[in-house]
Structure formats: structure tokens, C-alpha cells
Write an enzyme that holds these catalytic residues in place. Structure first.
Site, mmCIF file in Angstrom:
data_model
loop_
_atom_site.group_PDB
_atom_site.id
_atom_site.type_symbol
_atom_site.label_atom_id
_atom_site.label_comp_id
_atom_site.label_asym_id
_atom_site.label_seq_id
_atom_site.Cartn_x
_atom_site.Cartn_y
_atom_site.Cartn_z
ATOM 1 N N PHE A 108 53.697 17.526 -12.428
ATOM 2 C CA PHE A 108 52.407 16.876 -12.682
ATOM 3 C C PHE A 108 51.692 17.644 -13.797
ATOM 4 O O PHE A 108 51.637 18.870 -13.772
ATOM 5 C CB PHE A 108 51.590 16.909 -11.385
ATOM 6 C CG PHE A 108 50.372 16.038 -11.398
ATOM 7 C CD1 PHE A 108 50.475 14.683 -11.140
ATOM 8 C CD2 PHE A 108 49.120 16.578 -11.652
ATOM 9 C CE1 PHE A 108 49.344 13.875 -11.140
ATOM 10 C CE2 PHE A 108 47.988 15.775 -11.654
ATOM 11 C CZ PHE A 108 48.094 14.419 -11.391
ATOM 12 N N ASP A 179 54.767 23.241 -5.410
ATOM 13 C CA ASP A 179 53.649 22.327 -5.226
ATOM 14 C C ASP A 179 54.106 21.239 -4.252
ATOM 15 O O ASP A 179 55.105 20.545 -4.506
ATOM 16 C CB ASP A 179 53.268 21.740 -6.601
ATOM 17 C CG ASP A 179 52.039 20.863 -6.525
ATOM 18 O OD1 ASP A 179 51.843 20.207 -5.480
ATOM 19 O OD2 ASP A 179 51.282 20.815 -7.517
ATOM 20 N N TYR A 204 44.184 15.224 0.226
ATOM 21 C CA TYR A 204 43.652 13.852 0.109
ATOM 22 C C TYR A 204 44.748 12.805 -0.068
ATOM 23 O O TYR A 204 44.460 11.620 -0.093
ATOM 24 C CB TYR A 204 42.622 13.735 -1.028
ATOM 25 C CG TYR A 204 43.098 14.251 -2.376
ATOM 26 C CD1 TYR A 204 43.919 13.480 -3.190
ATOM 27 C CD2 TYR A 204 42.712 15.514 -2.824
ATOM 28 C CE1 TYR A 204 44.354 13.960 -4.409
ATOM 29 C CE2 TYR A 204 43.144 15.999 -4.050
ATOM 30 C CZ TYR A 204 43.959 15.220 -4.839
ATOM 31 O OH TYR A 204 44.395 15.704 -6.041
ATOM 32 N N LYS A 205 46.004 13.252 -0.187
ATOM 33 C CA LYS A 205 47.107 12.288 -0.325
ATOM 34 C C LYS A 205 47.636 11.952 1.070
ATOM 35 O O LYS A 205 46.940 11.276 1.838
ATOM 36 C CB LYS A 205 48.174 12.857 -1.255
ATOM 37 C CG LYS A 205 47.656 12.943 -2.706
ATOM 38 C CD LYS A 205 48.579 13.644 -3.664
ATOM 39 C CE LYS A 205 47.975 13.651 -5.073
ATOM 40 N NZ LYS A 205 48.537 14.666 -5.949
ATOM 41 N N ARG A 351 54.047 2.146 -8.868
ATOM 42 C CA ARG A 351 54.364 3.126 -7.824
ATOM 43 C C ARG A 351 53.878 2.622 -6.466
ATOM 44 O O ARG A 351 52.760 2.114 -6.358
ATOM 45 C CB ARG A 351 53.637 4.413 -8.212
ATOM 46 C CG ARG A 351 54.074 5.644 -7.533
ATOM 47 C CD ARG A 351 53.472 6.847 -8.230
ATOM 48 N NE ARG A 351 52.021 6.916 -8.057
ATOM 49 C CZ ARG A 351 51.323 8.057 -7.990
ATOM 50 N NH1 ARG A 351 51.942 9.207 -8.096
ATOM 51 N NH2 ARG A 351 50.032 8.046 -7.838
HETATM 52 C C1 LIG Z 1 47.746 15.135 -7.098
HETATM 53 C C2 LIG Z 1 48.345 16.334 -7.732
HETATM 54 C C3 LIG Z 1 47.530 17.358 -8.250
HETATM 55 C C4 LIG Z 1 46.038 17.224 -8.257
HETATM 56 O O1 LIG Z 1 45.370 18.408 -8.518
HETATM 57 P P1 LIG Z 1 43.806 18.527 -8.225
HETATM 58 O O2 LIG Z 1 43.421 19.804 -8.827
HETATM 59 O O3 LIG Z 1 43.632 18.492 -6.729
HETATM 60 O O4 LIG Z 1 43.131 17.354 -8.862
HETATM 61 C C5 LIG Z 1 48.156 18.488 -8.767
HETATM 62 N N1 LIG Z 1 49.516 18.598 -8.777
HETATM 63 C C6 LIG Z 1 50.315 17.620 -8.300
HETATM 64 C C7 LIG Z 1 51.785 17.774 -8.330
HETATM 65 C C8 LIG Z 1 49.748 16.456 -7.781
HETATM 66 O O5 LIG Z 1 50.530 15.475 -7.345
#
Ligand SMILES: *Cc1c(COP(=O)(O)O)cnc(C)c1O
Length: 392
Positions: A108, A179, A204-205, A351
Site C-alpha cells: 500500500f 502490515d 476500521y477494516k 474490488r
Molecule cells: C488501509 C491501509 C493503510 C491505511 O493507513 P492509515 O494510516 O490508517 O490511513 C495502510 N497500509 C495498508 C496496507 C492498508 O491497507
């Protein structure tokens, strides 16, 4: 199936729990209590009397159970971007003679941006090496300080073998950071068996704690007391209310705290975590595979213009299924208008997330009906669906 534990609007099939989980029924009441019985009534006394101050740790212990970690190894707070930064900074301290951080191009972007920002600020010869996900193993050598990966690819759902890659990282003396954004709450994770030094994820996911809910970080207990936190916030101090001029890290995982935690969001997380009591994560995984397989076979049968970009082998896939389609953005808007909520990721990926807590086979079949209608009848071909919104 725990559909009755969620408050999902009637007529909606929600296939986006991988991006933002839906509202658990219990959250409403819990937030009300926190606002009225705690904030309103206790005022500042809430930090002690309602346990707000310790909550990042008590919630961390609840989360630990979902990711195969022991008590006192996980703490909640901040956002995932921040937690990745902390983990990486600590890893670089552990390997001062090494200059490479290895990641992949399926990671990400925020993880990569945070890494690059950190490395640039250190003003040494650090390198962020980004390779194909399949090329991680061959790029692991003794120059690598830290291997930093996301277990499940946010776009395609491709699943890394966390245990194997961690072992390979350790074999060349590098630290492993995982992660878990798209795996915590989606599948069994055995962090302890995996032996990674660091892991982080968001709530939050798949954990349904609501928009802006805090992230979590895990640090392996045998190394945590050697970490000098790069983000040395006062609540990670050994005695935050001693107000000393110099920083002394707090005991163990407490040092990964930074500043004041979001009490209302933590309260929502606390209620959302009740859903997992008595849930078997391997049962969740089994059902998620069943739903994903059904979805893939029905979509491929009925919408041949959509191309599967997720791994076909369910053992190599997380809990989401993605299809590429040239007009994917507009098509997703039309599908959402039809009551099925998924999302779109640039450049052309539609998705869909499968969360067996509130999605069943009937939902999958109905969702495919809507998708088929949109694709076969070109319902997406309308101006209103083509204008990109700020958040996709
Ligand atoms: C959703 C997601 C994030 C989001 O990071 P925030 O700092 O909470 O906005 C980071 N890394 C991955 C791999 C994600 O899927």
C-alpha cells in the site's frame, strides 16, 4: 453468521468490509455510554475511573488474541501509517550497519511513502528497494535491514506466505515487519509462530471499529525493551505524569504509545471486538473461501469481459476478489447504485470483499445478478457514473 450483530441498511449488500467495516449494533449503545456516563459525567476523572488511560493496552490484549500474539505485546493508537513508521525506525536501530529496506510494488502506497520519508530524513545512504512480490526471496541478502511487507495485497488480494518469508528474512539477519491491514479479522494469523519482530494493522477494516478507528502495533516481546522509540511521545514515557524533561521509554509495549488516544473510537473498537467472542477464525476463513469461489465462478460465467486479477488459488488469496475492467470506475458506481457496495482501485480494478460475519451465499448470488445487469446491459455508460469522486 452473525448478521444480526450488524446494522446494515436494508437492501444493501456490503462487499466493502475490507475498506470500512459496517456498524456493529453494539457500537451505538456503547458510544452513548461513553459520551454520557463517562465523558459527560466523569469529565477528566474518566482517564482513571473509566479506564481510558489503560485502554490502548487492554484493547491491545483483546486484539492480540485475534492475531496469535500473547498479552502485553500489542498496543492500540494513532494510524497505521504512524505505526509502520515506528516499526521501521526501530528496525533500523536494530541493524545499524545495514542500509536497505526491502518491500514490494504491491504494498500500500502509504507504507512506502512513510518508509521513504523516514529514510530520507536520516540523511545516510539508505535505500528503499521495491521489487515484484514474487522476487522478495531472491532480493533478501545481508544488506537488508528490514523486510517490510503487507500480508494481503490491497488491490489483488494476493497473500504472502508470512511465515516462510519471515524465516528467509531472519536467515540473512534482517528484521521482518508485517502490515496486517487486510488480514487481521479476515483469516487466522499466528504471529507468535511466525516470529516476526513487528506487525501493525488497522481496526476500521475487517475489525469494524468505524471510520478513523485507531491502528495497532505488535512488537515481539524479546526485543521490545531494547527499542528507543523514534516517536517519543509523552504517553510512551515511563512516567508520563512525572513530566520530566528527558524521555525514558515506558515498560515493554507501552513505549509504542505516542499521544492522547481517541477515546470515543476506542470505545467503538471495544464494542466491535465483542463480535469475535466465540468466533473461530479458521471457520471464518473457510467460509470466506467458499463465498469467494462462488463469486469468482459466477462472475466469470456471466460477465466474461471482467478479468480476474486475484490469484485463482484460494490458498494464495486473502478475503477479497478483484476484477479488472476498462470502465471499472463507472461500472462500480452503477453497481453501487444497484445496492451492491464494492470499491474501485486505480487504474481499472473493481474490488469486492467477503466477510462471512454478515455475507452469505444468497448475498453473493444477488450481488452477481446486479453486477451482471450492469455489465451485460452497459448500465455504467452514463455521465453521472464517470465523474470521479474525491474518495474512490
Ligand atoms: C488501509 C491501509 C493503510 C491505511 O493507513 P492509515 O494510516 O490508517 O490511513 C495502510 N497500509 C495498508 C496496507 C492498508 O491497507
Amino acid at each position: 453468521m452473525r448478521k444480526q450483530l450488524f446494522d446494515i441498511p436494508k437492501g444493501i449488500i456490503y462487499l466493502d468490509g475490507n475498506s470500512l467495516g459496517p456498524l456493529p449494533v453494539s457500537v451505538n449503545k456503547k458510544l452513548n455510554q461513553t459520551v454520557n456516563d463517562e465523558w459527560r459525567t466523569l469529565l477528566i476523572k474518566g482517564w482513571n475511573d473509566a479506564g481510558w488511560h489503560r485502554q490502548p493496552l487492554t484493547l491491545g490484549d483483546r486484539l492480540a488474541k485475534l492475531i496469535g500474539a500473547q498479552a502485553n505485546t500489542v498496543v492500540v493508537g494513532d494510524t497505521l501509517s504512524i505505526k509502520i513508521y515506528q516499526a521501521l525506525a526501530a528496525s533500523l536501530q536494530m541493524r545499524p550497519d545495514r542500509k536497505v529496506v526491502l518491500s514490494d510494488n504491491g504494498n500500500f502506497p502509504t507504507d512506502l511513502y512513510m518508509a521513504k520519508g523516514l529514510l530520507d530524513s536520516l540523511d545516510k545512504d539508505y535505500e528503499l528497494r521495491i521489487v515484484d512480490p514474487e522476487a522478495i526471496a531472491e532480493n533478501l541478502d545481508e544488506s537488508v535491514a528490514a523486510l517490510m511487507l503487507t500480508q494481503v495485497d490491497y488491490r489483488t488480494g494476493r497473500l504472502h506466505n508470512m511465515k516462510e518469508l519471515t524465516a528467509r528474512a531472519h536467515a540473512v539477519g534482517s528484521v521482518a515487519i508485517w502490515d496486517l491491514a487486510h488480514s487481521a479479522g479476515a483469516m487466522p494469523i499466528d504471529l507468535e509462530a511466525c516470529n516476526a519482530e513487528f506487525a501493525a494493522g488497522c481496526t476500521y477494516k475487517y475489525l469494524n471499529a468505524g471510520p478513523g478507528a485507531p491502528a495497532f502495533i505488535y512488537v515481539r516481546p524479546d526485543i521490545v525493551n531494547d527499542i528507543k522509540p523514534a516517536l517519543a511521545g509523552w504517553l510512551g514515557h515511563a512516567s508520563p505524569f512525572g513530566f520530566e524533561l528527558n524521555y525514558t521509554p515506558g515498560p515493554a509495549i507501552e513505549r509504542m504509545r505516542v499521544g492522547t488516544p481517541p477515546v470515543l473510537q476506542m470505545s467503538a473498537l471495544d464494542a466491535a471486538l465483542d463480535i469475535w467472542d466465540g468466533v473461530s477464525m479458521s471457520e471464518i476463513r473457510k467460509k470466506s473461501i467458499l463465498l469467494s469461489e462462488l463469486f469468482i465462478s459466477e462472475v466469470e460465467k456471466r460477465c466474461p469481459t471482467l478479468n480476474l486479477v486475484s490469484p485463482r488459488d484460494s490458498a494464495k488469496r486473502g478475503s477479497q476478489v478483484s476484477f479488472a475492467f476498462e470502465n471499472g470506475y463507472a461500472a462500480m458506481q452503477a453497481i453501487i447504485a444497484g445496492g451492491v457496495i464494492g470499491d474501485f482501485r486505480a487504474p481499472n480494478i473493481m474490488r469486492f470483499g467477503f466477510t462471512p460475519l454478515y455475507i452469505d451465499e444468497d448475498d453473493v448470488r444477488q450481488a452477481v445478478d446486479v453486477i451482471t445487469d450492469v455489465i451485460q446491459n452497459n448500465l455504467w455508460d452514463r455521465e453521472e457514473y464517470k465523474t470521479r469522486k474525491e474518495v474512490t
